[in-house]
Design a protein around this motif. Structure first.
Motif, PDB file in Angstrom:
ATOM      1  N   SER A   1      88.550 -21.273 109.573  1.00  0.00           N
ATOM      2  CA  SER A   1      88.772 -21.782 108.180  1.00  0.00           C
ATOM      3  C   SER A   1      87.370 -21.680 107.644  1.00  0.00           C
ATOM      4  CB  SER A   1      88.794 -23.330 108.254  1.00  0.00           C
ATOM      5  OG  SER A   1      88.943 -23.738 107.039  1.00  0.00           O
ATOM      6  N   ARG A   2      87.181 -20.758 106.488  1.00  0.00           N
ATOM      7  CA  ARG A   2      85.902 -20.709 105.478  1.00  0.00           C
ATOM      8  C   ARG A   2      85.806 -22.274 104.931  1.00  0.00           C
ATOM      9  NH1 ARG A   2      85.805 -16.500 101.541  1.00  0.00           N
ATOM     10  NH2 ARG A   2      87.799 -17.395 100.885  1.00  0.00           N
ATOM     11  N   LEU A   3      86.805 -22.962 104.768  1.00  0.00           N
ATOM     12  CA  LEU A   3      86.547 -24.199 103.914  1.00  0.00           C
ATOM     13  C   LEU A   3      85.940 -25.212 105.019  1.00  0.00           C
ATOM     14  CD1 LEU A   3      89.621 -25.837 102.047  1.00  0.00           C
ATOM     15  CD2 LEU A   3      87.721 -27.365 103.483  1.00  0.00           C
ATOM     16  N   ALA A   4      86.246 -25.155 106.148  1.00  0.00           N
ATOM     17  CA  ALA A   4      85.641 -25.930 107.181  1.00  0.00           C
ATOM     18  C   ALA A   4      84.149 -25.816 107.292  1.00  0.00           C
ATOM     19  CB  ALA A   4      86.214 -26.038 108.379  1.00  0.00           C
ATOM     20  N   ALA A   5      83.911 -24.483 107.199  1.00  0.00           N
ATOM     21  CA  ALA A   5      82.433 -23.951 107.229  1.00  0.00           C
ATOM     22  C   ALA A   5      81.245 -24.536 106.019  1.00  0.00           C
ATOM     23  CB  ALA A   5      82.067 -22.709 107.632  1.00  0.00           C
ATOM     24  N   ARG A   6      82.091 -24.765 105.004  1.00  0.00           N
ATOM     25  CA  ARG A   6      81.470 -25.021 103.681  1.00  0.00           C
ATOM     26  C   ARG A   6      81.588 -26.349 103.318  1.00  0.00           C
ATOM     27  NH1 ARG A   6      80.809 -20.425 100.304  1.00  0.00           N
ATOM     28  NH2 ARG A   6      79.554 -21.859  99.130  1.00  0.00           N
ATOM     29  N   ALA A   7      82.505 -27.168 103.866  1.00  0.00           N
ATOM     30  CA  ALA A   7      82.802 -28.530 103.446  1.00  0.00           C
ATOM     31  C   ALA A   7      81.862 -29.436 103.116  1.00  0.00           C
ATOM     32  CB  ALA A   7      83.945 -29.152 104.224  1.00  0.00           C
ATOM     33  N   GLU A   8      80.898 -29.553 104.266  1.00  0.00           N
ATOM     34  CA  GLU A   8      79.827 -30.629 104.120  1.00  0.00           C
ATOM     35  C   GLU A   8      78.708 -30.261 102.880  1.00  0.00           C
ATOM     36  OE1 GLU A   8      76.524 -32.872 106.832  1.00  0.00           O
ATOM     37  OE2 GLU A   8      77.118 -30.805 107.476  1.00  0.00           O
ATOM     38  N   LYS A   9      78.359 -28.997 102.757  1.00  0.00           N
ATOM     39  CA  LYS A   9      77.370 -28.407 101.639  1.00  0.00           C
ATOM     40  C   LYS A   9      78.300 -28.983 100.138  1.00  0.00           C
ATOM     41  CE  LYS A   9      74.986 -24.467 100.138  1.00  0.00           C
ATOM     42  NZ  LYS A   9      74.703 -23.345  99.957  1.00  0.00           N
ATOM     43  N   ALA A  10      79.668 -28.551 100.141  1.00  0.00           N
ATOM     44  CA  ALA A  10      80.404 -28.579  98.971  1.00  0.00           C
ATOM     45  C   ALA A  10      80.402 -29.972  98.520  1.00  0.00           C
ATOM     46  CB  ALA A  10      81.576 -27.821  99.047  1.00  0.00           C
ATOM     47  N   LEU A  11      80.368 -30.856  99.684  1.00  0.00           N
ATOM     48  CA  LEU A  11      80.896 -32.293  99.371  1.00  0.00           C
ATOM     49  C   LEU A  11      79.461 -32.739  99.040  1.00  0.00           C
ATOM     50  CD1 LEU A  11      83.178 -33.172 102.283  1.00  0.00           C
ATOM     51  CD2 LEU A  11      83.551 -33.399  99.984  1.00  0.00           C
ATOM     52  N   GLY A  12      78.398 -32.323  99.602  1.00  0.00           N
ATOM     53  CA  GLY A  12      77.029 -32.733  99.218  1.00  0.00           C
ATOM     54  C   GLY A  12      76.497 -33.975  99.908  1.00  0.00           C
ATOM     55  N   VAL A  13      77.279 -34.414 101.003  1.00  0.00           N
ATOM     56  CA  VAL A  13      76.744 -35.545 101.750  1.00  0.00           C
ATOM     57  C   VAL A  13      76.696 -35.238 103.178  1.00  0.00           C
ATOM     58  CG1 VAL A  13      77.042 -37.242  99.981  1.00  0.00           C
ATOM     59  CG2 VAL A  13      78.882 -36.648 101.741  1.00  0.00           C
ATOM     60  N   ALA A  14      76.125 -35.779 104.102  1.00  0.00           N
ATOM     61  CA  ALA A  14      75.912 -35.594 105.534  1.00  0.00           C
ATOM     62  C   ALA A  14      77.455 -35.980 106.109  1.00  0.00           C
ATOM     63  CB  ALA A  14      74.913 -36.332 106.193  1.00  0.00           C
ATOM     64  N   ALA A  15      77.842 -35.347 106.878  1.00  0.00           N
ATOM     65  CA  ALA A  15      79.374 -35.468 107.634  1.00  0.00           C
ATOM     66  C   ALA A  15      79.395 -35.263 108.972  1.00  0.00           C
ATOM     67  CB  ALA A  15      80.216 -34.651 106.718  1.00  0.00           C
ATOM     68  N   THR A  16      80.262 -35.839 109.749  1.00  0.00           N
ATOM     69  CA  THR A  16      80.698 -35.179 111.206  1.00  0.00           C
ATOM     70  C   THR A  16      82.072 -35.691 111.207  1.00  0.00           C
ATOM     71  OG1 THR A  16      80.127 -35.726 113.427  1.00  0.00           O
ATOM     72  CG2 THR A  16      80.236 -37.955 112.032  1.00  0.00           C
ATOM     73  N   ALA A  17      82.649 -34.574 111.800  1.00  0.00           N
ATOM     74  CA  ALA A  17      84.176 -34.126 111.782  1.00  0.00           C
ATOM     75  C   ALA A  17      84.691 -34.571 113.086  1.00  0.00           C
ATOM     76  CB  ALA A  17      84.331 -32.982 111.284  1.00  0.00           C
ATOM     77  N   ARG A  18      85.850 -35.063 113.210  1.00  0.00           N
ATOM     78  CA  ARG A  18      86.612 -35.343 114.439  1.00  0.00           C
ATOM     79  C   ARG A  18      88.231 -34.833 114.447  1.00  0.00           C
ATOM     80  NH1 ARG A  18      81.914 -36.024 115.087  1.00  0.00           N
ATOM     81  NH2 ARG A  18      81.040 -37.558 116.655  1.00  0.00           N
ATOM     82  N   ASN A  19      88.844 -34.393 115.083  1.00  0.00           N
ATOM     83  CA  ASN A  19      90.125 -33.966 115.155  1.00  0.00           C
ATOM     84  C   ASN A  19      91.019 -35.196 115.408  1.00  0.00           C
ATOM     85  OD1 ASN A  19      90.980 -34.344 117.768  1.00  0.00           O
ATOM     86  ND2 ASN A  19      90.380 -32.315 118.307  1.00  0.00           N
ATOM     87  N   TRP A  20      92.250 -35.174 114.918  1.00  0.00           N
ATOM     88  CA  TRP A  20      93.172 -36.368 114.849  1.00  0.00           C
ATOM     89  C   TRP A  20      93.415 -37.286 115.900  1.00  0.00           C
ATOM     90  CZ3 TRP A  20      95.024 -39.656 111.219  1.00  0.00           C
ATOM     91  CH2 TRP A  20      96.012 -40.318 111.448  1.00  0.00           C
TER      92      TRP A  20
END
Length: 183
Positions: free
Chosen positions: A147-166
Motif C-alpha cells: 500500500s502506497r497509502l500506508a507508506a505515506r499516511a503519517e506524513k499526510a496526517l501530519g502527526v506521529a502515529a503507530t499502527a497495529r492490525n485488527w
C-alpha cells in the motif's frame, strides 16, 4: 489505579532498537507499573499505574528506555476506554474477518490539517480509509506492505502515529480486560 495501554513505535524492528518484552515489563514495574502484561515483540504493554498524566508517564517511560537501552522510542499511552472506543468505531466491519487487512493508526494528537486528498490519490481501488478523532483506519485488502497509502499516511496526517492490525488491537484489549478484572 488506571489501566494504560502502551504502544511503542519502532522497537524490535529489523534488528534495531532491541528491547525484550521481559525487560520492558521489568522497566514498567520499576516506574510504578502494576499487573504488567506484554503482547508480541513489537512493543505493546498493558499495565496499571497511579499516574493521571498520560503524557508525563509516556515521557518517563521513553526516558527510562533511553537511559537503559540507548534509544528514545515514541510511547503512546491510551486508557482502556480509548482502546475500546477505537474498536467500537471501526468503520470497516467487513475487514474483521481477515484481521491483517485492517490497520488502526493511533495518533499522538488529532491532526489539524490532514492531507486527505493526497491519501485519496495514493489509494488503491479496493483500499478504504477513515480518520476518526485520533485513530486513522486503513482497510488494505492487498496487504499493507503493498500500500502506497500506508507508506505515506503519517506524513499526510501530519502527526506521529503507530499502527497495529485488527488482530493485535483485539488481543491488546483482551489483555486490558484481564488486567482490570483479574480472575
Amino acid at each position: 489505579m488506571k489501566t494504560y495501554i502502551a504502544l511503542f513505535r519502532g522497537i524490535n524492528v529489523g534488528g534495531n532498537n532491541i528491547l525484550p518484552m521481559k525487560d520492558l515489563a521489568t522497566l514498567l514495574k520499576g516506574l510504578g507499573g502494576q499487573n504488567v502484561k506484554t503482547y508480541i515483540q513489537s512493543g505493546n504493554a498493558v499495565f496499571q499505574h497511579q499516574a493521571g498524566d498520560a503524557a508525563g508517564l509516556a515521557a518517563r517511560i521513553s526516558g527510562a528506555i533511553k537511559a537503559s537501552y540507548g534509544f528514545d522510542p515514541q510511547v503512546l499511552l491510551l486508557d482502556s476506554a480509548g482502546m475500546e472506543q477505537a474498536l467500537a468505531a471501526n468503520p470497516f466491519p467487513q475487514a474483521e474477518a481477515d484481521p491483517k487487512t485492517l490497520h488502526l493508526y493511533f495518533l499522538a494528537a488529532a491532526p489539524q490539517n490532514p492531507d486527505l486528498s493526497t491519501l485519496n490519490s495514493l489509494r488503491q481501488d479496493n483500499e478504504q480509509f477513515r480518520l476518526i478523532d485520533t485513530v486513522f483506519y486503513l482497510y488494505a485488502p492487498n496487504g499493507i506492505g503493498r500500500s502506497r497509502l500506508a507508506a505515506r499516511a503519517e506524513k499526510a496526517l501530519g502527526v506521529a502515529a503507530t499502527a497495529r492490525n485488527w488482530r493485535t488491537v483485539c488481543k491488546i484489549m483482551v489483555l486490558a480486560q484481564q488486567v482490570e478484572n483479574p480472575d
